[in-house]
Design a protein around this motif. Sequence first.
Motif, short mmCIF file in Angstrom:
data_model
loop_
_atom_site.label_atom_id
_atom_site.label_comp_id
_atom_site.label_asym_id
_atom_site.label_seq_id
_atom_site.Cartn_x
_atom_site.Cartn_y
_atom_site.Cartn_z
N VAL B 23 -54.74 32.58 -61.91
CA VAL B 23 -54.68 31.65 -60.97
C VAL B 23 -54.18 30.33 -61.65
CG1 VAL B 23 -55.61 30.27 -59.22
CG2 VAL B 23 -55.93 32.77 -59.14
N ALA B 26 -56.88 27.61 -62.84
CA ALA B 26 -58.05 28.27 -63.25
C ALA B 26 -57.83 28.52 -64.86
CB ALA B 26 -58.06 29.64 -62.40
N ARG B 27 -59.26 28.84 -65.53
CA ARG B 27 -59.04 28.67 -67.00
C ARG B 27 -59.64 30.05 -67.49
NH1 ARG B 27 -61.72 23.55 -68.98
NH2 ARG B 27 -63.28 23.82 -67.46
N ASP B 28 -59.18 30.49 -68.45
CA ASP B 28 -59.74 31.71 -69.45
C ASP B 28 -60.21 31.15 -70.31
OD1 ASP B 28 -58.38 33.62 -67.51
OD2 ASP B 28 -56.55 33.63 -69.11
N PHE B 81 -60.98 22.90 -52.22
CA PHE B 81 -60.89 24.37 -51.82
C PHE B 81 -61.66 24.62 -50.51
CE2 PHE B 81 -59.37 25.05 -55.88
CZ PHE B 81 -58.09 25.69 -56.10
N LEU B 93 -65.64 25.07 -51.75
CA LEU B 93 -65.88 25.45 -53.23
C LEU B 93 -66.37 24.03 -53.47
CD1 LEU B 93 -63.07 27.94 -54.45
CD2 LEU B 93 -65.68 28.18 -54.63
N PRO B 123 -69.90 25.03 -62.91
CA PRO B 123 -68.29 24.90 -62.44
C PRO B 123 -68.13 24.23 -61.27
CG PRO B 123 -69.26 27.13 -61.88
CD PRO B 123 -70.44 26.35 -62.80
N TRP B 125 -64.71 22.81 -58.41
CA TRP B 125 -63.25 23.18 -58.23
C TRP B 125 -62.71 21.89 -57.35
CZ3 TRP B 125 -67.29 26.47 -57.79
CH2 TRP B 125 -67.29 27.58 -58.66
N TYR B 127 -58.52 20.86 -55.71
CA TYR B 127 -57.34 21.74 -55.58
C TYR B 127 -56.33 20.34 -56.06
CZ TYR B 127 -53.74 24.29 -53.76
OH TYR B 127 -52.68 25.23 -53.91
N ARG B 136 -58.04 22.85 -62.12
CA ARG B 136 -58.70 23.08 -60.97
C ARG B 136 -60.13 23.85 -60.79
NH1 ARG B 136 -53.46 25.08 -57.49
NH2 ARG B 136 -52.22 23.32 -57.61
N GLU B 137 -60.47 24.44 -61.88
CA GLU B 137 -61.85 24.77 -61.98
C GLU B 137 -62.26 23.98 -63.25
OE1 GLU B 137 -62.22 29.50 -60.89
OE2 GLU B 137 -61.74 28.96 -62.96
N PHE B 139 -65.78 22.23 -65.42
CA PHE B 139 -67.41 22.19 -65.74
C PHE B 139 -67.67 20.88 -65.63
CE2 PHE B 139 -69.47 26.39 -66.50
CZ PHE B 139 -68.26 27.18 -66.08
#
Lengths: 437, 437
Positions: B23, B26-28, B81, B93, B123, B125, B127, B136-137, B139
């Motif tokens: 998404v 959003a982060r990996d 969100f 969220l 975390p 969130w 938008y 968007r996500e 910490f």
Amino acid sequence: MHAKISQTNNREVDTMKTLIQGVKGARDFYPEEMAFRSWLYGKLANVSNRFGYQEYDGPFLEKIELYAAKSGEELVKEQSFVFPDRGGELITLRPELTPSLARMVAARQNELVFPLRWWSFGPFWRYERPQKGRSREFFQWNIDLVGANSREADAEMLAVACTFFKDVGLSPKEVAIAINDRELMEAELLSVGISSEKLMDVYRLIDRREKMSPENWTNYASEIGLTTDQLTSIKGLLANTQLWRNSPALTYIFELLNAQGLADYITYDPNIIRGLDYYTGIVFEARDMEGGRAIFGGGRYNNLVSDVGGQPTGGLGFAMGDVVIKLTLEKYDKLPRINLSPARILVTVFDDASIKASVLLAYQLRTAGLNVELYPEVVKLAKQFKYADRKQINYILVLGPDEVMAGNVTIKDLAKGLQTTIPVSLVVDYLHKTLDE
Amino acid sequence: MHAKISQTNNREVDTMKTLIQGVKGARDFYPEEMAFRSWLYGKLANVSNRFGYQEYDGPFLEKIELYAAKSGEELVKEQSFVFPDRGGELITLRPELTPSLARMVAARQNELVFPLRWWSFGPFWRYERPQKGRSREFFQWNIDLVGANSREADAEMLAVACTFFKDVGLSPKEVAIAINDRELMEAELLSVGISSEKLMDVYRLIDRREKMSPENWTNYASEIGLTTDQLTSIKGLLANTQLWRNSPALTYIFELLNAQGLADYITYDPNIIRGLDYYTGIVFEARDMEGGRAIFGGGRYNNLVSDVGGQPTGGLGFAMGDVVIKLTLEKYDKLPRINLSPARILVTVFDDASIKASVLLAYQLRTAGLNVELYPEVVKLAKQFKYADRKQINYILVLGPDEVMAGNVTIKDLAKGLQTTIPVSLVVDYLHKTLDE
């Protein structure tokens, strides 16, 4: 009633406001609950590190298509929070981590060093009816070994699981890990005349046996097209606890676990098949020996990375939720006793004239590496002592006008009931020594 | 093209599948990114504990009404969100933690021990359009002191912030914390003829000054009904960096910080007002000295607990996002160097005959408290050595047929380029000693 309310003053009306409630199934982590979560995190970080696993995390939001193919219909359609993005795309609050892991591996397949060992602990969401052992928001430990399609890898993952149980003090009398192998089950099912197209249906049938009445289960079997003879054969397989002897792989895995003195935790159970569609090899489930509640589950998924667009790469792992392990530890009286105050020292404040001395003392102690609370306003000492007592803080430091004048500090040791006055210059050494005792 | 594709075999078609994407925003967290997150968590846990703060967490989902009143319109309506629960209720969220904190305090107001000091890292969130420094996500570290309405409490929170900067190596030349006080601003604004009903509008005006062109800002001022004279007076206040001298409270806070040697980090800035509607006292914002990017912000909110239905209880705190602090550390070359492999020892596997000896050795080393990877399948030793090198693992243990026969193990020290063969019974001591060097 109306008249009465209109007579109250503003303050009273204010306090009659309804408290705003949290979302059902979401959880507030007050310091007590948080202390358990942090303790659990420490335990599983320790086990994960001991086996050389690196910490990682996926995002919390994923597109629904990531789960659509392989997570099992029920999990995605019925049990996940799904909502449209402002662009209209369907977004999911992650119900599990394995698909994100597969996506992340696929996205950097040429850079990552395989075999990779990864672990994670974070929040997940399922839209379930809240009940004991389940909540809509929960935390989960995930640990996976990707890029090694070997029985040694399978045995390692089971050793990780057993070692975790050992570390938190759960014995083989209290918990067990039941294992099966979908490859073995496939061979056995084909041998009793189940066609390969029907395998996934039969896995689902086996997975639901415990959740359904015998009649409903039999009806479900005929709905998916099984004959009475086939069902009888399947029941025979599921009753055969020696079935593993037909599998050289399982035999070898049990041997490796035995060599590490972990075999006491392990049982074979042909009924373990797991609900997720992506498992291809061994599957396992840890259970409470009394009552059978599932504590965690996992298995091997050799097609998952290619299912999300990557090169074929096998992996396996398991996931454990925080709620169920807490219930299990509680049941067997293995919950840790945790002191909730990070500081064991309180610096009190005496009056406006001496407060700066207290601020400075707290600052000096912290600079010396001690965890210290400063009482943050001038109130009666008795109130500050009561606060220390309720927070289980052992050492109270008092800097009154006499102490300030003489360059001293008075230390009260609440646990021992002692009181002593020493020069401020000696207090760091004194506290270091006392805290080390 | 079609013809070509139809000629490829299944495997090739498979690898041509499009990778499933994550998404946007959003982060990996691959192990490198995760290592920073964990390092940051350790640093702020350490600072929080040193001041005696307890770790807690709110839920990730909250009802929209929790934010509706006080978080500032933009944050809730445009930047969060929000989606309907299956029951139709609007769920959010969490975009920030302070309202959850207020709700949790209100819900257990009679049981909690005040003043309470709580911190959290988790975390959130928003938008927002993804851009440098925002995702968007994200910490966020939250730290709050609730139930002490004092200048000592204000000074402590600022001391926490300064100490964090010290701990991560950011100096007063690189970062500064700009402070203001809404109580001071209220008095000053009333004194230049702003009515108390207009205060919130004027705070919003002040907060947006940097984000708008001078013309648009002047137009905005007349839209909210300010006269040209009033705007001139406001501009005068905002240019007066000595305004704090009118505030005994700020004067005292600066004194306390000075006593702790932290005043170098602190500046006074009448333009700091913060966007959230719930602030009632001091407000502050940490900024990069070069370029002015905001690193964190916070302030005092004395009405928030009563706004969610509790008894009036004051508090203050601040929140810092992980993305901006990482950019700042990066810019000033203060990022930590972290070894990504938790294990510094690899036990290799030689062949099927000796593998059980390797499994057992890895088990023994782990039981002795060492972090150890076992190579999880039989492949050429050269490949296993290459793996150790890429993972920055220093010690490679080899158990070939000769070693197994003689009860020995060969240890290769990759960093020093040394190799030695010793009895298996001595290996734990040997490694403990070598790793401690």
